[in-house]
Design a protein around this motif. Structure first.
Motif, PDB file in Angstrom:
ATOM      1  N   LYS A 114      49.164  33.582  27.339  1.00  0.00           N
ATOM      2  CA  LYS A 114      47.861  32.952  27.596  1.00  0.00           C
ATOM      3  C   LYS A 114      47.316  33.368  28.963  1.00  0.00           C
ATOM      4  O   LYS A 114      46.132  33.652  29.109  1.00  0.00           O
ATOM      5  N   ILE A 115      48.180  33.406  29.975  1.00  0.00           N
ATOM      6  CA  ILE A 115      47.755  33.833  31.312  1.00  0.00           C
ATOM      7  C   ILE A 115      47.266  35.276  31.252  1.00  0.00           C
ATOM      8  O   ILE A 115      46.208  35.606  31.789  1.00  0.00           O
ATOM      9  N   PHE A 116      48.031  36.169  30.574  1.00  0.00           N
ATOM     10  CA  PHE A 116      47.626  37.564  30.461  1.00  0.00           C
ATOM     11  C   PHE A 116      46.307  37.684  29.704  1.00  0.00           C
ATOM     12  O   PHE A 116      45.454  38.494  30.051  1.00  0.00           O
ATOM     13  N   LEU A 117      46.141  36.892  28.648  1.00  0.00           N
ATOM     14  CA  LEU A 117      44.912  36.924  27.870  1.00  0.00           C
ATOM     15  C   LEU A 117      43.712  36.575  28.745  1.00  0.00           C
ATOM     16  O   LEU A 117      42.681  37.249  28.711  1.00  0.00           O
ATOM     17  N   ILE A 118      43.851  35.541  29.535  1.00  0.00           N
ATOM     18  CA  ILE A 118      42.746  35.124  30.399  1.00  0.00           C
ATOM     19  C   ILE A 118      42.483  36.166  31.486  1.00  0.00           C
ATOM     20  O   ILE A 118      41.337  36.466  31.817  1.00  0.00           O
ATOM     21  N   LEU A 119      43.553  36.765  32.032  1.00  0.00           N
ATOM     22  CA  LEU A 119      43.369  37.828  33.018  1.00  0.00           C
ATOM     23  C   LEU A 119      42.666  39.033  32.402  1.00  0.00           C
ATOM     24  O   LEU A 119      41.843  39.678  33.068  1.00  0.00           O
ATOM     25  N   ARG A 120      42.957  39.315  31.144  1.00  0.00           N
ATOM     26  CA  ARG A 120      42.252  40.411  30.457  1.00  0.00           C
ATOM     27  C   ARG A 120      40.793  40.053  30.221  1.00  0.00           C
ATOM     28  O   ARG A 120      39.914  40.887  30.354  1.00  0.00           O
ATOM     29  N   GLN A 121      40.527  38.792  29.832  1.00  0.00           N
ATOM     30  CA  GLN A 121      39.149  38.369  29.594  1.00  0.00           C
ATOM     31  C   GLN A 121      38.318  38.463  30.870  1.00  0.00           C
ATOM     32  O   GLN A 121      37.137  38.794  30.822  1.00  0.00           O
ATOM     33  N   LYS A 122      38.952  38.189  31.997  1.00  0.00           N
ATOM     34  CA  LYS A 122      38.255  38.273  33.279  1.00  0.00           C
ATOM     35  C   LYS A 122      38.293  39.691  33.866  1.00  0.00           C
ATOM     36  O   LYS A 122      37.840  39.912  34.969  1.00  0.00           O
ATOM     37  N   LYS A 123      38.874  40.622  33.087  1.00  0.00           N
ATOM     38  CA  LYS A 123      38.963  42.034  33.458  1.00  0.00           C
ATOM     39  C   LYS A 123      39.722  42.259  34.762  1.00  0.00           C
ATOM     40  O   LYS A 123      39.406  43.144  35.542  1.00  0.00           O
ATOM     41  N   ILE A 124      40.753  41.428  34.989  1.00  0.00           N
ATOM     42  CA  ILE A 124      41.611  41.590  36.150  1.00  0.00           C
ATOM     43  C   ILE A 124      42.720  42.595  35.839  1.00  0.00           C
ATOM     44  O   ILE A 124      43.117  43.377  36.679  1.00  0.00           O
TER      45      ILE A 124
END
Length: 126
Positions: A114-124
Motif C-alpha cells: 500500500k505504501i509503494f502504491l501510494i508512492l507510485r501514485q504520487k510519482k515518487i
C-alpha cells in the motif's frame, strides 16, 4: 449474584483504565511502519521496485523514509486503542492497531504494498 456483577464491573473498569493509559502514540506507529517498509525495501520481495544497496544506504543515511511516512499516514486515537491509516487516491488503508503498549501490524506485506502504491501514485517512485 450481586457480588459477581460488582466484580465483573470492577474488572471491566480496570481493563478500560489500563487500555486508556497504555495505548501507543503516533511515534510508535510511525516507528513500526518505517521498520516494515525498510524491511520490504531491503528484501525486495514485497514490491516490483528494485532498490540497490547504494540507494538503500542513501535512504537510511539521509533519513528520507520517515518524513515521507509522517506525511502519508493518518493517526486516529480512540479511548481504548489507536489506529494508523494511509490515504490512497480512492480509499483509506488500515496499517496498524495500537493497544496495551503494542503496535500490531495487520500485514507487513500488504502494508508495504500500500505504501509503494501510494508512492507510485504520487510519482515518487517508478
Amino acid at each position: 449474584m450481586i457480588k459477581q456483577v460488582i466484580y465483573l464491573l470492577l474488572a471491566l473498569v480496570v481493563l478500560v483504565s489500563v487500555c486508556m493509559h497504555t495505548k501507543p502514540g503516533k511515534e510508535e506507529h510511525i516507528d513500526e511502519v518505517e521498520s516494515c517498509v525498510t524491511e520490504g525495501l531491503r528484501s525486495g520481495s514485497f514490491s516490483q521496485t528494485e532498490v540497490t544497496d547504494e540507494a538503500m544506504s542513501r535512504i537510511e543515511s539521509e533519513q528520507m523514509l520517515r518524513p515521507m511516512i509522517e506525511k502519508m499516514i493518518l493517526f486516529d486515537e480512540y479511548a481504548l486503542f489507536s489506529l494508523c491509516k494511509v490515504k490512497g487516491a480512492d480509499d483509506e488503508y488500515l496499517l496498524s492497531i495500537g493497544m496495551l503498549d503494542n503496535v500490531f501490524v495487520l500485514s507487513k506485506e500488504g502494508m508495504t504494498e500500500k505504501i509503494f502504491l501510494i508512492l507510485r501514485q504520487k510519482k515518487i517512485i517508478d
